[in-house]
Design a protein around this motif. Sequence first.
Motif, mmCIF file in Angstrom:
data_model
loop_
_atom_site.group_PDB
_atom_site.id
_atom_site.type_symbol
_atom_site.label_atom_id
_atom_site.label_comp_id
_atom_site.label_asym_id
_atom_site.label_seq_id
_atom_site.Cartn_x
_atom_site.Cartn_y
_atom_site.Cartn_z
ATOM 1 N N PHE A 84 0.857 -1.176 0.000
ATOM 2 C CA PHE A 84 0.000 0.000 0.000
ATOM 3 C C PHE A 84 0.896 1.229 0.000
ATOM 4 N N LEU A 85 0.734 2.065 -1.009
ATOM 5 C CA LEU A 85 1.680 3.171 -1.220
ATOM 6 C C LEU A 85 0.924 4.418 -1.631
ATOM 7 N N HIS A 86 1.222 5.539 -0.974
ATOM 8 C CA HIS A 86 0.610 6.806 -1.354
ATOM 9 C C HIS A 86 1.161 7.272 -2.706
ATOM 10 N N PHE A 112 8.707 1.192 4.890
ATOM 11 C CA PHE A 112 9.951 1.849 4.511
ATOM 12 C C PHE A 112 10.262 2.978 5.491
ATOM 13 N N ARG A 113 11.521 3.374 5.519
ATOM 14 C CA ARG A 113 11.910 4.562 6.273
ATOM 15 C C ARG A 113 11.423 5.793 5.530
ATOM 16 N N LEU A 114 11.061 6.818 6.281
ATOM 17 C CA LEU A 114 10.483 8.027 5.692
ATOM 18 C C LEU A 114 11.535 9.100 5.450
ATOM 19 N N ARG A 133 9.209 6.399 15.752
ATOM 20 C CA ARG A 133 7.874 5.923 16.125
ATOM 21 C C ARG A 133 7.582 4.566 15.504
ATOM 22 N N SER A 134 7.984 4.407 14.256
ATOM 23 C CA SER A 134 7.763 3.138 13.564
ATOM 24 C C SER A 134 8.564 2.014 14.191
ATOM 25 N N ARG A 135 9.807 2.317 14.542
ATOM 26 C CA ARG A 135 10.694 1.283 15.081
ATOM 27 C C ARG A 135 10.301 0.882 16.508
ATOM 28 N N LEU A 136 9.985 1.868 17.339
ATOM 29 C CA LEU A 136 9.719 1.591 18.749
ATOM 30 C C LEU A 136 8.292 1.127 19.015
ATOM 31 N N PHE A 137 7.336 1.726 18.299
ATOM 32 C CA PHE A 137 5.931 1.480 18.616
ATOM 33 C C PHE A 137 5.174 0.739 17.515
ATOM 34 N N GLY A 138 5.852 0.470 16.383
ATOM 35 C CA GLY A 138 5.168 -0.232 15.293
ATOM 36 C C GLY A 138 4.029 0.560 14.700
ATOM 37 N N LEU A 139 4.211 1.892 14.554
ATOM 38 C CA LEU A 139 3.144 2.754 14.042
ATOM 39 C C LEU A 139 3.621 3.575 12.846
ATOM 40 N N PRO A 140 3.901 2.937 11.728
ATOM 41 C CA PRO A 140 4.236 3.711 10.527
ATOM 42 C C PRO A 140 2.987 4.353 9.948
ATOM 43 N N TYR A 141 3.158 5.484 9.280
ATOM 44 C CA TYR A 141 2.051 6.116 8.570
ATOM 45 C C TYR A 141 2.037 5.625 7.126
ATOM 46 N N GLY A 142 0.938 5.918 6.446
ATOM 47 C CA GLY A 142 0.767 5.421 5.084
ATOM 48 C C GLY A 142 1.766 5.958 4.092
ATOM 49 N N ASP A 143 2.326 7.157 4.343
ATOM 50 C CA ASP A 143 3.284 7.702 3.386
ATOM 51 C C ASP A 143 4.620 6.978 3.422
ATOM 52 N N GLN A 144 4.790 6.044 4.372
ATOM 53 C CA GLN A 144 5.994 5.199 4.402
ATOM 54 C C GLN A 144 5.822 3.928 3.583
ATOM 55 N N GLY A 145 4.624 3.697 3.071
ATOM 56 C CA GLY A 145 4.323 2.444 2.399
ATOM 57 C C GLY A 145 4.136 1.341 3.433
ATOM 58 N N LEU A 146 3.235 0.428 3.164
ATOM 59 C CA LEU A 146 3.034 -0.703 4.067
ATOM 60 C C LEU A 146 2.981 -1.981 3.250
ATOM 61 N N LEU A 147 3.913 -2.875 3.515
ATOM 62 C CA LEU A 147 4.043 -4.159 2.822
ATOM 63 C C LEU A 147 3.466 -5.248 3.727
ATOM 64 N N ILE A 148 2.462 -5.962 3.238
ATOM 65 C CA ILE A 148 1.769 -6.940 4.076
ATOM 66 C C ILE A 148 1.529 -8.234 3.299
ATOM 67 N N ALA A 185 11.095 5.715 1.542
ATOM 68 C CA ALA A 185 9.981 6.298 0.795
ATOM 69 C C ALA A 185 10.053 7.806 0.988
ATOM 70 N N THR A 186 10.328 8.522 -0.091
ATOM 71 C CA THR A 186 10.436 9.976 -0.018
ATOM 72 C C THR A 186 9.102 10.583 -0.398
ATOM 73 N N THR A 187 8.494 11.282 0.528
ATOM 74 C CA THR A 187 7.150 11.800 0.305
ATOM 75 C C THR A 187 7.164 13.319 0.145
ATOM 76 N N SER A 188 6.077 13.844 -0.370
ATOM 77 C CA SER A 188 5.982 15.280 -0.628
ATOM 78 C C SER A 188 5.918 16.072 0.675
ATOM 79 N N ALA A 189 6.634 17.169 0.713
ATOM 80 C CA ALA A 189 6.627 18.063 1.880
ATOM 81 C C ALA A 189 5.706 19.256 1.649
ATOM 82 N N GLU A 190 4.856 19.183 0.637
ATOM 83 C CA GLU A 190 4.039 20.332 0.258
ATOM 84 C C GLU A 190 3.187 20.850 1.409
#
Length: 224
Positions: A84-86, A112-114, A133-148, A185-190
Amino acid sequence: MRAKLSVVMPTLNAEAGLRRSLPALAEGLEAGLIRELVISDGGSDDATVRVAEAAGARLVEGVASRGGQLRRGAGVAQGDWLLFLHADSVLSPGWTDIVKDHIAAGRGAAAFRLAFDARGVAPRLVAGWANLRSRLFGLPYGDQGLLIPRTEYDATRGYRDIPLMEDVAMAQALGRRITLLGGVATTSAERYRRDGWLRRGGRNLLLLLRYLAGARPEELARRY
């Protein structure tokens, strides 16, 4: 052997984002990893659909709601693994080998790392917090991509059809079993440029804390 990976992207007036992110997926096609690209559109009135069709994507259309769009996209995807990728997140070169190794090792969900398409201290700090946050709490956001793996996705009953925090809800359903991959995953900073890094980052953190405290996603979306 058929390719294992279905890439699912939710879109809403995402023409510019798609033109940046789709070329990075080419290496996955060339390596025989990507089976299909599913674009789940929420009613775009720009050239999003034309760009998707030109890329050979499978198009699913419905009401704009990121959770619902992801759910609909996953519903038609046929791969054994789902990414799942933005639309405005661009995967770094070499991401294909990283994902192939992860799949071959029989591991579970991963993100992925953001990074942001901006320079300076503020982008590094915000991305650093997201990765921590992703590493310690397992809470990545969608802009990092999620592979399942498909099996794990089905076991969670899929994305919730909610307008906000669908990625956090999925991470909670998966538990702390989400690996942080070496790729970026490099996301937009707009939106950060528009709202200000401190203001936007603080608001996102507040929304997360309110959601974890029990606030309804619909209420949070109205304030987002």
